[in-house]
Enzyme design. Structure first.
Site, PDB file in Angstrom:
ATOM      1  N   GLN A 113      44.009 -38.809  31.586  1.00  0.00           N
ATOM      2  CA  GLN A 113      43.354 -38.828  32.906  1.00  0.00           C
ATOM      3  C   GLN A 113      42.389 -37.742  33.172  1.00  0.00           C
ATOM      4  O   GLN A 113      42.567 -36.865  31.950  1.00  0.00           O
ATOM      5  CB  GLN A 113      44.417 -38.673  33.852  1.00  0.00           C
ATOM      6  CG  GLN A 113      45.055 -37.160  33.894  1.00  0.00           C
ATOM      7  CD  GLN A 113      46.268 -37.288  35.111  1.00  0.00           C
ATOM      8  OE1 GLN A 113      46.389 -38.117  35.582  1.00  0.00           O
ATOM      9  NE2 GLN A 113      46.994 -36.037  34.930  1.00  0.00           N
ATOM     10  N   GLU A 188      57.563 -33.579  34.767  1.00  0.00           N
ATOM     11  CA  GLU A 188      56.128 -33.460  34.969  1.00  0.00           C
ATOM     12  C   GLU A 188      55.380 -34.021  33.473  1.00  0.00           C
ATOM     13  O   GLU A 188      55.731 -33.247  32.590  1.00  0.00           O
ATOM     14  CB  GLU A 188      55.535 -32.266  35.257  1.00  0.00           C
ATOM     15  CG  GLU A 188      53.939 -32.286  35.425  1.00  0.00           C
ATOM     16  CD  GLU A 188      53.271 -33.194  36.199  1.00  0.00           C
ATOM     17  OE1 GLU A 188      52.834 -33.914  35.418  1.00  0.00           O
ATOM     18  OE2 GLU A 188      53.472 -33.224  37.452  1.00  0.00           O
ATOM     19  N   ASP A 219      58.280 -38.046  30.372  1.00  0.00           N
ATOM     20  CA  ASP A 219      58.100 -39.232  31.132  1.00  0.00           C
ATOM     21  C   ASP A 219      59.235 -39.337  32.244  1.00  0.00           C
ATOM     22  O   ASP A 219      60.412 -39.309  32.020  1.00  0.00           O
ATOM     23  CB  ASP A 219      58.101 -40.398  30.216  1.00  0.00           C
ATOM     24  CG  ASP A 219      57.830 -41.771  31.002  1.00  0.00           C
ATOM     25  OD1 ASP A 219      58.896 -42.115  31.630  1.00  0.00           O
ATOM     26  OD2 ASP A 219      56.925 -42.443  30.840  1.00  0.00           O
ATOM     27  N   GLY A 220      58.938 -39.383  33.345  1.00  0.00           N
ATOM     28  CA  GLY A 220      59.858 -39.495  34.525  1.00  0.00           C
ATOM     29  C   GLY A 220      60.765 -40.736  34.532  1.00  0.00           C
ATOM     30  O   GLY A 220      62.053 -40.438  34.897  1.00  0.00           O
ATOM     31  N   ASP A 238      57.526 -38.252  43.566  1.00  0.00           N
ATOM     32  CA  ASP A 238      56.216 -37.849  44.089  1.00  0.00           C
ATOM     33  C   ASP A 238      55.300 -38.441  42.982  1.00  0.00           C
ATOM     34  O   ASP A 238      54.404 -37.771  42.250  1.00  0.00           O
ATOM     35  CB  ASP A 238      55.918 -36.178  43.850  1.00  0.00           C
ATOM     36  CG  ASP A 238      54.968 -35.834  44.628  1.00  0.00           C
ATOM     37  OD1 ASP A 238      53.958 -36.528  45.066  1.00  0.00           O
ATOM     38  OD2 ASP A 238      54.395 -34.506  44.757  1.00  0.00           O
ATOM     39  N   TYR A 307      44.324 -38.237  53.041  1.00  0.00           N
ATOM     40  CA  TYR A 307      44.839 -39.306  52.237  1.00  0.00           C
ATOM     41  C   TYR A 307      43.992 -40.694  52.697  1.00  0.00           C
ATOM     42  O   TYR A 307      43.563 -40.543  53.948  1.00  0.00           O
ATOM     43  CB  TYR A 307      46.198 -39.451  52.395  1.00  0.00           C
ATOM     44  CG  TYR A 307      46.833 -38.413  51.342  1.00  0.00           C
ATOM     45  CD1 TYR A 307      46.213 -37.980  50.479  1.00  0.00           C
ATOM     46  CD2 TYR A 307      48.178 -38.319  51.499  1.00  0.00           C
ATOM     47  CE1 TYR A 307      46.795 -37.063  49.635  1.00  0.00           C
ATOM     48  CE2 TYR A 307      48.816 -37.547  50.736  1.00  0.00           C
ATOM     49  CZ  TYR A 307      48.258 -36.953  49.654  1.00  0.00           C
ATOM     50  OH  TYR A 307      48.912 -35.948  48.870  1.00  0.00           O
TER      51      TYR A 307
END
EC number: 2.1.1.53
Length: 371
Positions: A113, A188, A219-220, A238, A307
């Protein structure tokens, strides 16, 4: 603080004035299955800030900053003004959100990203991932306070909590208001997001050193799947939007892993999009949650100025066991002034009335969600 890294090495190209931090030469990673401080890590808005364009300008594409050569505006539209960040996405076609940029603070690119931080004219520091606003320093507190206090205010004495995402530290900041908490795991995936926090938000990053905190770089979704059964009192997801790598965080297998990791009567809160744009997505999320969580399944919403459409939603679910009434908080942090640590600023948005009001939906949304 304990830091555990499960990331694999990836290459990063820092472009034109990006700031490598803490020895990172191989940049940043995309929030997949565990993202940072705010919900919307939109995939279809990529950030591009390149020097060396003719006339000293940069092209405006999907969430970028445009610059002026002193003579004319450059971009895809005559309405695009120089020195402004604009956020575009296929998730909200036909509209965009723009902020005036005072200063570009950080920009990096990895295999996963684009990470950008800039100082805005109205909302302080703004973090974007892949061209989508994740958090604003002076406008993101409604999202953060609600994603923490809606679930934790609904159960007595939470002790063990998992945060998926949260690498900047806003979510952790709010969570430390609860003296009953004994352990906080933060998963995270993006180590550079944590580095950005350490450099530009030191008052937040300092909380990573709390002895109750374990920061896991990985990795969550995989972390939740491997977690001990019935271990956590609460899990806060989140995440980014349910497209691309984050899609797994909104699907039934992930919710099944979350339910397994929660104790009986445990709670989960995950961001759940905007009622103005994403009712089809929300209905699918609710359907998945109703199949998995045998306690209660609820949708709440709040207002966040930066947002899309100015609102964001949350799914709040509980596992079978002690009854959880999300709509009537049993542990409202605003009533327990002794719980607020002196070093923490007062709540800016959350209170018991806002908590209850978050579950009151407009008629069109209520009828679709309840159908």
């Amino acid at each position: 603080m304990e830091v555990i890294s499960t990331n694999t090495n990836g290459s990063t190209i820092f472009k034109n004035g990006a700031i490598p931090m803490n020895g990172h030469q191989n940049g940043t990673s995309k929030h997949q299955n565990g993202t940072s401080e705010h919900p919307n890590g939109h995939q279809n808005g990529t950030s591009e800030h390149q020097n060396g364009h003719q006339n000293g300008t940069s092209e405006q594409q999907n969430g970028t900053i445009s610059h002026d050569n002193g003579n004319k505006l450059v971009g895809n539209s005559n309405c695009i003004k120089p020195g402004w960040f604009s956020e575009f996405s296929a998730l909200w076609p036909g509209e965009a959100f723009s902020l005036k940029v005072e200063k570009l603070l950080f920009q990096g690119k990895s295999d996963y990203q684009d990470v950008m931080l800039f100082e805005s004219a109205t909302y302080g520091k703004v973090l974007t991932l892949d061209g989508a606003i994740q958090h604003t320093e002076n406008g993101g507190f409604p999202y953060t306070e609600m994603i923490v206090h809606l679930p934790l205010g609904s159960i007595p004495n939470p002790k063990k909590v998992l945060i998926i995402g949260g690498g900047i530290g806003f979510t952790l900041f709010e969570m430390l208001r609860y003296p009953s908490i004994e352990k906080i795991d933060i998963v995270e995936i993006d180590d550079v997001v944590v580095d950005v926090s350490r450099k530009f938000f030191p008052y937040l990053a300092a909380n990573f050193n709390d002895p109750r905190v374990t920061l896991v770089l990985g990795d969550g979704a995989a972390f939740v799947k491997a977690a001990q059964a019935e271990y956590y009192d609460a899990i806060i997801v989140d995440s980014s939007d349910p497209i691309g790598p984050a899609k797994d965080l909104f699907e039934r297998p992930f919710f099944e892993a979350v339910a397994k990791a929660l104790r009986p009567g445990g709670v989960v809160c995950t961001q759940a999009e905007s009622i103005w744009l994403h009712m089809h997505i929300i209905k699918q999320i609710i359907a998945n949650c109703r199949q998995v969580f045998k306690g209660s399944v609820n949708y709440a919403w709040t207002t966040v100025p930066t947002y899309p459409t100015g609102v964001i939603g949350y799914m709040l679910c509980s596992t079978e066991g002690p009854e959880v009434d999300f709509k009537n908080p049993v542990n409202p942090i605003d009533k327990e002034t002794t719980q607020v640590k002196p070093k923490l600023a007062p709540l800016k948005f959350y209170n018991s009335d806002i908590h209850k009001a978050a579950f009151i939906l407009p008629s069109f949304a209520r009828s679709m969600i309840e159908s």
